[in-house]
Design a protein around this motif. Structure first.
Motif, PDB file in Angstrom:
ATOM      1  N   ALA A   1       0.861  -1.394  -0.344  1.00 42.97           N
ATOM      2  CA  ALA A   1       0.347   0.055  -0.124  1.00 42.97           C
ATOM      3  C   ALA A   1       0.926   1.411  -0.324  1.00 42.97           C
ATOM      4  O   ALA A   1       1.870   1.199   0.759  1.00 42.97           O
ATOM      5  CB  ALA A   1      -1.067  -0.106   1.145  1.00 42.97           C
ATOM      6  N   GLY A   2       0.566   2.299  -0.674  1.00 42.67           N
ATOM      7  CA  GLY A   2       1.243   3.647  -0.189  1.00 42.67           C
ATOM      8  C   GLY A   2       2.342   3.789  -1.305  1.00 42.67           C
ATOM      9  O   GLY A   2       3.319   4.173  -0.986  1.00 42.67           O
ATOM     10  N   GLN A   3       1.709   3.144  -2.213  1.00 43.30           N
ATOM     11  CA  GLN A   3       2.717   3.568  -3.741  1.00 43.30           C
ATOM     12  C   GLN A   3       2.511   3.765  -4.706  1.00 43.30           C
ATOM     13  O   GLN A   3       2.009   2.596  -5.721  1.00 43.30           O
ATOM     14  CB  GLN A   3       4.179   1.952  -3.611  1.00 43.30           C
TER      15      GLN A   3
ATOM     16  N   ASP B   1       1.156   1.416  -8.350  1.00 40.29           N
ATOM     17  CA  ASP B   1      -0.197   1.404  -8.550  1.00 40.29           C
ATOM     18  C   ASP B   1      -0.080   1.790  -9.923  1.00 40.29           C
ATOM     19  O   ASP B   1      -0.850   1.324 -10.742  1.00 40.29           O
ATOM     20  CB  ASP B   1      -0.894   2.349  -8.364  1.00 40.29           C
TER      21      ASP B   1
END
Length: 496
Positions: free
Chosen positions: A115-117, A121
């Motif tokens: 998550a948070g990349q 994505d």
């Protein structure tokens, strides 16, 4: 513009003044540090944006390459009879694997995605679009990036760590620094899901897009620290001679020039020229002061002899009225000569500075005044200042004499304030008109009340006292006390 200063002006200008250093070293250091930091931050921001753009382009190209390979693998397994798929997968594993780690499952295997990349994505979106373009009839794809230690590869929560090392050692990078793994799952037919895992062509593409990674920040921090250190050394080498010049100027202004060391003629060419000019000026001022003292003493000595002769000759005059006029003029001239000589002697006191206990110094002045029948109130305070004892005694003695001459009684107080010591000498006389206060320091200026109380004075005491106090780095302030009388306040630098 705020003149005179008000509380509103102080509010507006207070916080910048607190942030702005008072010393030249502090100001130059702050400006250079701020300039370097701003430049470094701007350069880092530009470099970071370029790095992110480059990483984005490279990641998109790599994503399309991986997606085309995955589309070919999916077509290949779809073309095989279901009974042969596991056999082919087993043969691939025994041969060391291919571009993808492949497995067959009866359902979708949940994957704990990174998550948070944003870059990850973006890669997933490009891979999905490319797969849908190459395989338009596929029912859909499940894509995710995951870390190896949290990656599930089969049903019943079978993880990558549970597999034999030979199955993945040539396909996925697990040691020593694990890289993110791209997982592609698609249903090739009802009840059969193809599971594929692979590394990107640049396994650590997420790290290359981070401009604030520790291995990138460390060289920049070291280079910034070296530049700042060199700047501080340069600034200090510039300001140190200026500090010596400031100390020498302060010693010259306070009459301590005999203690000052010669200015070193080292450093930049501009400072060497300034040091030479200051040394020459100091010598000229010293010669001028010596010449002035000798001139005053010579003039006073030379004038007193003819004045005495004229007094003797005036006694021979027969006209009494004319004789009295001559004697009054000669007495006035004699008083002026004595006053000039006293002004020079009291201002030029050659003695070494020392620690002065004010209780002892003021106590002697108070006892002398009390023995003469005067009323003087004084409370010891236990405060010490640094100065010339005899000179300071003369200055305070002049203030006390004025207070006793022009007031019924006197009060002496000593108090400490931040950075200074305040000595107040207050009389209980009629005070001084406000418009006359600035003229009290002028020589031979005496108010009507002063002439009535002390007809023998010459009006030099306050001027001499102010000169001595200013030579000590202090100041003399005169003001009428709210309860009556004149209040003379001496502010001297604190001993510390």
């Amino acid at each position: 513009m705020c003149s005179p200063p008000t509380s509103a002006c102080r509010v507006r200008s207070g916080w910048p003044a607190r942030l702005w250093p008072a010393s030249l070293l502090g100001r130059l250091t702050l400006v250079m540090v701020a300039g370097l930091l701003v430049t470094q931050l701007a350069a880092s921001a530009i470099w970071a944006s370029q790095l992110r753009a480059k990483a984005q382009v490279e990641a998109q190209s790599a994503a399309r390459y991986v997606a085309h390979g995955a589309a070919g693998a999916i077509r290949f397994f779809r073309s095989l009879p279901p009974a042969y798929r596991l056999l082919i997968i087993q043969q691939l594993r025994e041969m060391g694997g291919t571009r993808f780690f492949v497995n067959l499952n009866h359902a979708y295997v949940p994957v704990e995605a990174i998550a948070g990349q944003p870059l990850a994505d973006s890669v997933i979106a490009t891979v999905g679009a490319t797969l849908r373009q190459d395989l338009p009839n596929s029912p859909g794809f499940r894509l995710a990036f995951a870390w190896p230690d949290r990656l599930a590869v089969a049903e019943h929560d079978v993880r990558l760590d549970d597999l034999p090392n030979a199955w993945v050692q040539h396909v996925l990078l697990l040691q020593p620094d694990p890289a993110p793994i791209l997982v592609i799952q698609t249903e090739i037919e009802p009840g059969n899901w193809l599971y594929m895992a692979a590394l990107m062509p640049n396994p650590y593409f997420l790290n290359t897009s981070d401009p604030f990674a520790w291995d990138r920040l460390m060289p920049q921090a070291l280079s910034l620290a070296v530049v700042l250190l060199l700047c501080l050394l340069v600034v200090r080498s510039i300001t140190r001679p200026l500090a010596a010049l400031s100390d020498a100027a302060a010693a010259l202004g306070q009459g301590h020039d005999e203690e000052a060391r010669p200015l070193p003629e080292t450093g930049s060419r501009e400072f060497i020229n300034t040091a030479r000019a200051f040394s020459a000026m100091r010598e000229r001022i010293g010669r001028y002061i010596d010449d002035r003292e000798r001139l005053f003493i010579s003039i006073s000595h030379d004038l007193r002899t003819p004045i005495t002769r004229l007094k003797l000759r005036s006694e021979l005059l027969d006209d009494e009225a004319l004789r009295n006029e001559f004697e009054e003029d000669l007495d006035e001239l004699d008083m002026m000569v004595k006053g000039a000589l006293q002004c020079v002697k009291d201002s030029d006191i050659h003695e070494n500075p020392a620690e002065i206990r004010l209780d002892a110094l003021l106590g002697r002045l108070v006892r002398s005044a009390q023995l003469a029948g005067h009323a003087v109130a004084f409370s010891p305070a236990g405060i010490t200042v640094r100065g010339k004892p005899l000179a300071l005694k003369r200055a305070l003695g002049n203030l006390l004499d004025n207070a006793l001459f022009y007031g019924a009684r006197a009060e002496i107080g000593v108090a400490e304030e931040p950075g200074s010591v305040v000595i107040s000498v207050r009389d209980h006389g009629p005070g001084v008109p406000e418009d006359a206060l600035p003229r009290l320091f002028d020589p031979y200026v005496r108010l009507a009340h002063g002439r009535e109380q002390n007809d023998g004075g010459m009006g030099l005491g306050l001027g001499i006292a102010r000169g001595i106090i200013e030579a000590h780095g202090g100041r003399l302030e005169l003001a009428n006390h709210p309860e009556g009388g004149l209040d003379a306040r001496v502010r001297l630098p604190a001993s510390g």
